[in-house]
Design an enzyme around this catalytic site. Structure first.
Site, PDB file in Angstrom:
ATOM      1  CG  ASP A 129      14.778  -0.724   6.809  1.00 14.64           C
ATOM      2  OD1 ASP A 129      14.979   0.216   6.047  1.00 14.64           O
ATOM      3  OD2 ASP A 129      14.738  -1.903   6.054  1.00 14.64           O
ATOM      4  CB  SER A 130      11.578   0.396   4.025  1.00 15.10           C
ATOM      5  OG  SER A 130      12.339  -0.402   3.663  1.00 15.10           O
ATOM      6  CE1 TYR A 149       8.772   3.055   4.154  1.00 15.09           C
ATOM      7  CE2 TYR A 149      10.254   4.077   5.335  1.00 15.09           C
ATOM      8  CZ  TYR A 149       9.058   3.524   5.319  1.00 15.09           C
ATOM      9  OH  TYR A 149       8.430   3.316   6.620  1.00 15.09           O
ATOM     10  N   GLY A 150      12.771   3.494  -0.947  1.00 10.64           N
ATOM     11  CA  GLY A 150      14.038   3.835  -1.709  1.00 10.64           C
ATOM     12  C   GLY A 150      13.620   4.593  -3.203  1.00 10.64           C
ATOM     13  CB  CYS A 200      16.108   2.837   6.851  1.00 10.95           C
ATOM     14  SG  CYS A 200      15.418   3.257   5.205  1.00 10.95           S
ATOM     15  CG  ASN A 201      21.827   3.492   4.243  1.00 14.32           C
ATOM     16  OD1 ASN A 201      22.999   4.194   4.453  1.00 14.32           O
ATOM     17  ND2 ASN A 201      21.754   2.142   4.684  1.00 14.32           N
ATOM     18  CB  THR A 202      15.920   5.404   1.977  1.00 10.93           C
ATOM     19  OG1 THR A 202      16.511   4.374   1.150  1.00 10.93           O
ATOM     20  CG2 THR A 202      15.195   6.278   0.997  1.00 10.93           C
ATOM     21  CD  GLU A 243      11.721  -6.378   2.622  1.00  7.43           C
ATOM     22  OE1 GLU A 243      10.834  -7.026   2.796  1.00  7.43           O
ATOM     23  OE2 GLU A 243      12.458  -5.899   3.057  1.00  7.43           O
ATOM     24  CB  CYS A 298      20.748  -0.070   0.786  1.00  7.79           C
ATOM     25  SG  CYS A 298      18.882  -0.897   1.164  1.00  7.79           S
ATOM     26  CB  THR A 299      19.930  -1.674   6.403  1.00  5.06           C
ATOM     27  OG1 THR A 299      18.767  -1.240   6.015  1.00  5.06           O
ATOM     28  CG2 THR A 299      20.376  -0.295   7.065  1.00  5.06           C
ATOM     29  CG  HIS A 300      16.824  -4.388   2.293  1.00  3.36           C
ATOM     30  ND1 HIS A 300      16.382  -3.188   2.632  1.00  3.36           N
ATOM     31  CD2 HIS A 300      15.845  -5.129   2.167  1.00  3.36           C
ATOM     32  CE1 HIS A 300      15.088  -3.191   3.142  1.00  3.36           C
ATOM     33  NE2 HIS A 300      14.762  -4.263   2.676  1.00  3.36           N
TER      34      HIS A 300
END
Ligand code: DGL
Length: 292
Positions: free
Chosen positions: A19-20, A51-52, A82-84, A161, A207-209
């Site tokens: 992921d980012s 990344y988004g 990561c969805n993006t 983050e 979004c995985t966050h």
């Protein structure tokens, strides 16, 4: 996943997950719960998060760099956590790598269609994921009568983050982002439009966050819509997809011993180590800094 490396011996190789930044650890958590015997090498591209907000071409370039690093580490498959990246780069990754590649959007869309039961699907995601229309296409391929509305919610990535996942700040950010749901509901009520298909039937953590904000999102979505709605986590759905794929290709790790977890990042690991535990739900060992 579409292609399979079924070479003998691949079963014991780890899964490569990236992921980012920290968000993909929610997918790692779901994978470790569903597939405890699998070893995992996780890469968070913390030097280049988020990344988004970047162009699709840039995201594709970053994604290929991450996936190639994992391939060099001998992984048996790549899980794009990561969805993006899943929205814009899956085909590129499949073309560039001689490995199976899975993403989070198709499993997330499947879970959303099931949860929404003919009502509208509301996807909370990055600017890039919403702009790509990937959820709209994935849902349309599964159910022609299910509408999708995407709400870009980029500030939640930065809050995650930073480890700002509790208290009034994330709650108010979520509330503000969900205002379109309130506006739509008020407009529908004013028009007397009671059609079930016009109402939101589920909210997707696209979004995985975002699983870290799940409670706020559940509460604020219920507040905005005037009723509780199911919240779908694409991480859990993706882990189920990976389990099916590994079983079908006879690639699942043998035995019952807990698989190893290696964590790598592209920037200094200090902030990552501090926040990663809450994403992962388990103690974080050594985090290695790598260069792409
Ligand atoms: N966690 C990622 C996603 O699922 C990306 C967030 C970002 O880097 O903007 O979309």
């Amino acid at each position: 996943m579409t292609r399979g490396n079924t070479e003998h011996g691949a079963r014991t190789a780890p899964l490569g997950v990236f992921d980012s930044g920290l968000g993909g650890l929610t997918v790692v958590r779901a994978l470790r719960a569903r597939l405890p015997a699998e070893s995992i090498v996780y890469l968070g591209d913390t030097a280049r998060v988020p990344y988004g907000s970047r162009s699709a071409a840039t995201v594709r370039r970053y994604a290929v760099g991450c996936a190639k690093l994992l391939a060099r580490r001998g992984v048996k498959a790549i899980v794009v956590a990561c969805n993006t990246v899943s929205a814009v780069a899956l085909e590129t990754l499949r073309a560039e790598l001689d490995l199976p590649v899975s993403g989070v959007i198709l499993p997330g869309a499947r879970a959303a269609v099931a949860a929404a039961r003919g009502r509208k699907v509301c996807v909370l995601a990055t600017v890039g994921t919403v702009a790509s229309g990937a959820y709209t296409r994935a849902v349309a391929a599964l159910s022609s009568r299910t509408e999708v509305m995407g709400i870009p919610t980029p500030l939640l990535v930065g809050l995650a983050e930073e480890g700002w996942t509790e208290g009034e700040v994330p709650r108010l950010v979520v509330r503000r982002y969900l205002e379109p749901l309130v506006r739509d509901r008020v407009a529908d009520e004013a028009r007397g439009d009671a059609a079930a298909s016009a109402r939101v039937g589920c909210v997707v953590l696209g979004c995985t966050h975002f699983p870290l904000f799940r409670t706020f999102i559940e509460e604020e979505a219920a507040r905005a819509l005037g009723e509780p709605v199911p919240v779908v986590d694409s991480a859990t759905a993706a882990a189920e997809d990976v389990a099916d794929f590994l079983a079908a290709r006879e690639l699942a790790a043998p035995g019952t011993a807990q698989g190893k977890l290696e964590l790598c990042v592209t920037d200094v690991p200090v902030a990552f180590e501090r926040v990663a535990r809450s994403f992962l739900g388990e103690a974080v060992g050594t985090v290695e800094q790598v260069d792409l």
